[in-house]
Scaffold this motif. Structure first.
Motif, PDB file in Angstrom:
ATOM      1  N   GLU A 157      53.200   2.944  45.054  1.00 20.13           N
ATOM      2  CA  GLU A 157      52.950   4.310  44.598  1.00 20.13           C
ATOM      3  C   GLU A 157      52.948   4.307  43.071  1.00 20.13           C
ATOM      4  OE1 GLU A 157      55.490   8.314  44.402  1.00 20.13           O
ATOM      5  OE2 GLU A 157      55.133   7.654  46.472  1.00 20.13           O
ATOM      6  N   ARG A 176      60.247   6.264  51.229  1.00 27.12           N
ATOM      7  CA  ARG A 176      59.875   6.130  49.822  1.00 27.12           C
ATOM      8  C   ARG A 176      61.083   5.558  49.088  1.00 27.12           C
ATOM      9  NH1 ARG A 176      59.962   9.459  45.007  1.00 27.12           N
ATOM     10  NH2 ARG A 176      58.050   9.184  43.775  1.00 27.12           N
ATOM     11  N   ARG A 187      56.612   2.379  49.055  1.00 28.68           N
ATOM     12  CA  ARG A 187      56.738   2.925  50.404  1.00 28.68           C
ATOM     13  C   ARG A 187      56.777   1.781  51.403  1.00 28.68           C
ATOM     14  NH1 ARG A 187      52.474   7.978  49.663  1.00 28.68           N
ATOM     15  NH2 ARG A 187      53.815   9.143  48.223  1.00 28.68           N
TER      16      ARG A 187
END
Length: 240
Positions: A157, A176, A187
């Motif tokens: 991410e 997460r 993730r």
């Protein structure tokens, strides 16, 4: 004869070989495990040379077995879930194999071990709750739990990225991850690991520096979550 988990003698001659090159393979596996701990949630693939000969040695996946052989020694207490062996006879043979190759002590109570090995499933939440998390004065005494899973999926991410409009792949629970070793967020989905486990792990971070280090294995791959990693549950039924 070497005793198994239940005290059943297992002939040493029947035990399969361990690492083909014990020193090199153990060091290579340990380095890859350190990489996984330093980069939480990133899936690492073990060197084929290190896994040579382990593919059909025991019911454990090659990566799980390599981690066991690399971590256990005469000064460690190891608990192996009976489910890992798939049946009592195979579990006894697996424990005898591990004792022969590592010299480890067998922990019959999961709360007294330093390393625990389990198959993914609902029982993992109970194992996580019962393991020794260490203390504020000696957090290094916290145990490590190695969970063998059917699959590992990870997604990076990047900072400032727009949330994807599509659902994350797979039917499992996505989490997460943030904290040391993660630039922004990462993730991870561990196939078969349910919501209750992740809720327990997320709550456990409130007790840091106490806690349990986690290693997930699948085939020739592994990923890790040190106790310093923060976990936010995304869920498999949520678009993010």
């Amino acid at each position: 004869m070497s005793p198994g988990l239940a005290g059943t003698p297992v002939a040493v001659a029947a035990l399969a070989p361990g690492f083909a090159d014990p020193v090199h393979a153990a060091q290579a596996t340990f380095r890859r495990l350190l990489d996984a701990m330093a980069r939480p949630g990133r899936v690492q693939t073990l060197d084929r040379a290190s896994l040579q000969g382990l593919e059909r040695t025991t019911p454990m996946a090659p990566a799980t077995l390599a981690v066991l052989l690399a971590l256990a020694d005469a000064d460690t207490r190891v608990w192996i879930s009976p489910e890992v062996g798939r049946d009592p006879h195979q579990t006894d043979a697996l424990v005898a194999y591990a004792r022969f190759h590592t010299g480890m002590a067998v922990a019959h109570d999961v709360s007294s071990c330093e390393f625990a090995f389990a198959l993914v499933g609902a029982a993992c939440e109970d194992v996580l709750c019962r393991l020794n998390p260490g203390s504020d004065e000696a957090p290094e005494d916290g145990a490590t739990l190695v969970i063998e899973a059917a699959g590992l999926d990870a997604l990076e991410e990047p900072a400032g990225a727009e949330p994807p409009t599509q659902r994350l792949p797979g039917d499992g629970v996505w989490v997460r991850l943030t904290g040391p070793g993660i630039r922004h967020a990462h993730r991870l989905q561990v196939a078969g690991l349910d919501l209750g486990f992740w809720q327990q792990r997320a709550a456990a971070h409130l007790s840091f520096p106490r806690g349990i280090d986690l290693v997930f294995s699948c085939g020739e791959q592994l990923a890790a979550l040190p106790r310093s990693t923060r976990v936010e549950i995304l869920g498999h039924d949520r678009s993010v």
